[in-house]
Design an enzyme around this catalytic site. Sequence first.
Site, mmCIF file in Angstrom:
data_model
loop_
_atom_site.group_PDB
_atom_site.id
_atom_site.type_symbol
_atom_site.label_atom_id
_atom_site.label_comp_id
_atom_site.label_asym_id
_atom_site.label_seq_id
_atom_site.Cartn_x
_atom_site.Cartn_y
_atom_site.Cartn_z
ATOM 1 N N ASP A 9 -11.609 -6.183 35.024
ATOM 2 C CA ASP A 9 -11.904 -5.926 36.523
ATOM 3 C C ASP A 9 -10.626 -6.738 37.510
ATOM 4 O O ASP A 9 -9.823 -7.125 36.734
ATOM 5 C CB ASP A 9 -13.207 -6.405 37.314
ATOM 6 C CG ASP A 9 -13.389 -7.967 36.964
ATOM 7 O OD1 ASP A 9 -12.455 -8.591 36.564
ATOM 8 O OD2 ASP A 9 -14.534 -8.327 37.086
ATOM 9 N N CYS A 66 -13.128 -10.289 32.531
ATOM 10 C CA CYS A 66 -13.725 -10.581 34.048
ATOM 11 C C CYS A 66 -13.850 -11.979 34.434
ATOM 12 O O CYS A 66 -13.000 -12.791 33.771
ATOM 13 C CB CYS A 66 -15.155 -9.748 33.844
ATOM 14 S SG CYS A 66 -16.454 -10.590 33.499
ATOM 15 N N THR A 68 -16.171 -14.596 34.108
ATOM 16 C CA THR A 68 -16.552 -15.240 32.918
ATOM 17 C C THR A 68 -16.442 -14.639 31.623
ATOM 18 O O THR A 68 -16.790 -15.338 30.604
ATOM 19 C CB THR A 68 -17.921 -15.754 33.259
ATOM 20 O OG1 THR A 68 -18.995 -14.448 33.366
ATOM 21 C CG2 THR A 68 -18.185 -16.475 34.743
ATOM 22 N N HIS A 99 -17.750 -13.510 10.510
ATOM 23 C CA HIS A 99 -19.248 -13.311 10.349
ATOM 24 C C HIS A 99 -19.963 -12.111 10.935
ATOM 25 O O HIS A 99 -20.794 -11.653 10.407
ATOM 26 C CB HIS A 99 -19.778 -14.591 10.641
ATOM 27 C CG HIS A 99 -19.458 -15.932 9.602
ATOM 28 N ND1 HIS A 99 -19.921 -17.056 10.011
ATOM 29 C CD2 HIS A 99 -18.152 -16.187 8.762
ATOM 30 C CE1 HIS A 99 -19.376 -17.949 9.157
ATOM 31 N NE2 HIS A 99 -18.413 -17.351 8.596
ATOM 32 N N HIS A 134 -22.575 -11.949 4.887
ATOM 33 C CA HIS A 134 -22.739 -11.482 6.294
ATOM 34 C C HIS A 134 -23.013 -10.185 6.591
ATOM 35 O O HIS A 134 -23.759 -9.662 7.830
ATOM 36 C CB HIS A 134 -21.534 -11.815 7.219
ATOM 37 C CG HIS A 134 -21.203 -13.148 6.929
ATOM 38 N ND1 HIS A 134 -21.723 -14.442 7.647
ATOM 39 C CD2 HIS A 134 -20.235 -13.930 6.232
ATOM 40 C CE1 HIS A 134 -21.263 -15.451 7.214
ATOM 41 N NE2 HIS A 134 -20.088 -15.241 6.331
#
Length: 149
Positions: A9, A66, A68, A99, A134
């Site tokens: 963004d 973005c 965060t 993993h 995994h």
Amino acid sequence: MKKIAFGCDHVGFILKHEIVAHLVERGVEVIDKGTWSSERTDYPHYASQVALAVAGGEVDGGILICGTGVGISIAANKFAGIRAVVCSEPYSAQLSRQHNDTNVLAFGSRVVGLELAKMIVDAWLGAQYEGGRHQQRVEAITAIEQRRN
């Protein structure tokens, strides 16, 4: 990963250009899904563009930025086949590939600076999915996704 879709963004716009240059230096082909300016925009659109490219096999993986990394990763994870992770340090980025077989990396331009972002990207790109113990967990996540859709 040799081909990456990249989206952000307006908050991630400046950092995106620096990271794209870093990727190109490493020989990674980058498909820029926007945004292309610092004019205010909404991250779900760019998360969608990257997620569709990854899920559709157009690219090997995706990177999103973005403020965060949280909102843009949530939006990307709404798409079938996407395992997006938000990371603010390299260790989690590495383990998310090894993993969890993540195929989209997200981080926040308000959380990490350029050098740390490069380290996160390098750790993520340099790691390979280990499978083995995994695989059962990744398959369980996929089963949840299929029941939901």
